[in-house]
Design a protein around this motif. Sequence first.
Motif, PDB file in Angstrom:
ATOM      1  N   ARG A  69     -33.737 132.251  34.442  1.00 32.30           N
ATOM      2  CA  ARG A  69     -32.295 131.934  33.327  1.00 32.30           C
ATOM      3  C   ARG A  69     -30.790 130.492  33.782  1.00 32.30           C
ATOM      4  N   ASN A  70     -31.382 129.695  34.303  1.00 30.49           N
ATOM      5  CA  ASN A  70     -30.397 128.412  34.160  1.00 30.49           C
ATOM      6  C   ASN A  70     -28.369 128.813  34.190  1.00 30.49           C
ATOM      7  N   HIS A  71     -27.575 129.270  34.251  1.00 29.28           N
ATOM      8  CA  HIS A  71     -26.556 129.339  33.747  1.00 29.28           C
ATOM      9  C   HIS A  71     -25.861 128.237  33.784  1.00 29.28           C
ATOM     10  N   LEU A  72     -26.206 127.575  34.608  1.00 21.28           N
ATOM     11  CA  LEU A  72     -25.359 125.519  35.160  1.00 21.28           C
ATOM     12  C   LEU A  72     -25.815 125.165  33.691  1.00 21.28           C
ATOM     13  N   ARG A  81     -33.036 127.055  31.508  1.00 17.46           N
ATOM     14  CA  ARG A  81     -33.732 128.144  32.165  1.00 17.46           C
ATOM     15  C   ARG A  81     -34.148 126.676  33.253  1.00 17.46           C
ATOM     16  N   MET A  82     -33.928 127.309  34.639  1.00 19.45           N
ATOM     17  CA  MET A  82     -34.760 127.347  36.451  1.00 19.45           C
ATOM     18  C   MET A  82     -35.760 126.048  36.132  1.00 19.45           C
ATOM     19  N   ARG A  83     -36.116 125.027  36.822  1.00 16.76           N
ATOM     20  CA  ARG A  83     -36.776 124.584  36.912  1.00 16.76           C
ATOM     21  C   ARG A  83     -38.175 125.287  37.980  1.00 16.76           C
ATOM     22  N   TYR A  84     -38.810 125.604  37.471  1.00 18.32           N
ATOM     23  CA  TYR A  84     -39.857 126.430  38.149  1.00 18.32           C
ATOM     24  C   TYR A  84     -38.865 128.044  38.073  1.00 18.32           C
ATOM     25  N   PRO A 195     -25.903 133.394  40.063  1.00 19.06           N
ATOM     26  CA  PRO A 195     -27.065 133.288  41.021  1.00 19.06           C
ATOM     27  C   PRO A 195     -28.456 131.974  40.259  1.00 19.06           C
ATOM     28  N   GLU A 196     -29.150 132.342  41.824  1.00 17.61           N
ATOM     29  CA  GLU A 196     -30.290 130.364  41.838  1.00 17.61           C
ATOM     30  C   GLU A 196     -31.637 131.643  41.796  1.00 17.61           C
ATOM     31  N   VAL A 197     -31.422 132.729  43.397  1.00 17.33           N
ATOM     32  CA  VAL A 197     -33.186 133.725  43.760  1.00 17.33           C
ATOM     33  C   VAL A 197     -32.552 134.875  43.764  1.00 17.33           C
ATOM     34  N   ARG A 198     -33.374 135.685  43.074  1.00 17.09           N
ATOM     35  CA  ARG A 198     -33.707 136.747  42.699  1.00 17.09           C
ATOM     36  C   ARG A 198     -34.070 137.833  44.255  1.00 17.09           C
ATOM     37  N   LYS A 199     -34.863 137.559  44.443  1.00 12.81           N
ATOM     38  CA  LYS A 199     -34.879 137.935  45.986  1.00 12.81           C
ATOM     39  C   LYS A 199     -35.605 137.800  46.671  1.00 12.81           C
ATOM     40  N   VAL A 200     -35.931 137.573  48.000  1.00 13.67           N
ATOM     41  CA  VAL A 200     -36.963 137.187  49.005  1.00 13.67           C
ATOM     42  C   VAL A 200     -38.012 138.119  49.622  1.00 13.67           C
ATOM     43  N   GLU A 201     -38.902 137.344  50.149  1.00 16.06           N
ATOM     44  CA  GLU A 201     -40.116 138.557  50.483  1.00 16.06           C
ATOM     45  C   GLU A 201     -41.027 138.125  51.386  1.00 16.06           C
ATOM     46  N   TRP A 202     -41.166 138.467  52.433  1.00 15.32           N
ATOM     47  CA  TRP A 202     -42.238 138.192  53.208  1.00 15.32           C
ATOM     48  C   TRP A 202     -44.326 138.185  52.424  1.00 15.32           C
ATOM     49  N   ALA A 229     -41.471 140.001  31.758  1.00 14.10           N
ATOM     50  CA  ALA A 229     -39.936 140.373  31.349  1.00 14.10           C
ATOM     51  C   ALA A 229     -39.486 138.902  31.149  1.00 14.10           C
ATOM     52  N   GLU A 230     -38.758 137.660  31.132  1.00 11.75           N
ATOM     53  CA  GLU A 230     -37.866 137.258  31.107  1.00 11.75           C
ATOM     54  C   GLU A 230     -38.386 136.037  30.450  1.00 11.75           C
TER      55      GLU A 230
END
Length: 301
Positions: A69-72, A81-84, A195-202, A229-230
């Motif tokens: 979700r792109n709140h801006l 919605r966000m790009r990507y 919020p733009e990034v939900r989580k980071v992960e290797w 789900a989104e």
Amino acid sequence: MPPLSVRSAATVVCARLRAPPPSPLLLSSLKRGPERPGSDDRVGALFSRGSSAHLRRGWELLLGQGEVRNHLRSSACSVGRMRYPGEFKFAGGAVDGGESLLGCAVRELEEEFLTPVPGDARLRLLSVKQTRPVGGRSYVMHNFVCLEEENEWLRELDVGDVNRRLGERRGAFDELLERGEFWDMGKEEKAAVSPEVRKVEWLPLQTAVAHCFSSMNSVLTPVNAFQEAEFRELGIEKRDPLFITMLVMLELEELGGLREVVEFTDGMDVEEERRRVVWLEDGMEEGEVSCNRKRRVQPQP
């Protein structure tokens, strides 16, 4: 239509070497349905030697899964919605006025992954790519690689702590949203709290490449339960194609190990690479863009 807008952008490929994956990627397990527009030659790029692709180097990439979700771009009555949306991707974005490419790369990494980057951080230009026009805009992507071997701060980065802070930011935003205060904020205030990034992960390179490849399936293939789900709730039926992101990832595999990456990036001539890669220029009219696209897809003699 207005003339084409071409902007410079920068991304950061945070990479480290670990154990290589035990099994190859299989075309039969990744491809869902016929090829769709926007997939380019994804099969040829990954499976040029047959129906399987074994990425043997053992690279892992630090990626951020974006919010959907792109709140801006939303209002109290509608959700943008966000790009990507919901994709695992590099930190990156457009260069601000007066900002250097390297400065942009560092800023985006700090903003998206909530991670301070020290002044002595070593970022190397890995490649330059240009995106096809979307909405009258194309980006010249300058892809920097940040190797764990050369960056102690990256080696010591606590991914769990980053995700905790991302969660705290998301929680604080939800409270603003629930109280209705977010909609009364100015544009810059909204950008600072959204919020733009939900989580980071290797992720192993093989997993990251598989996510990119499946983004271009004609049959929706979510990367995980969150994206699924989104998409269901918002009625999104297809993912944005990550073809160029996949090509950048595969460049690491093609180069080899640490020594080869260092040697290649040390010899990179930025201006020469831009001249070789850029096929669309700022201010081009629609006819020129169409002509250049046709020339670009014609087979080379």
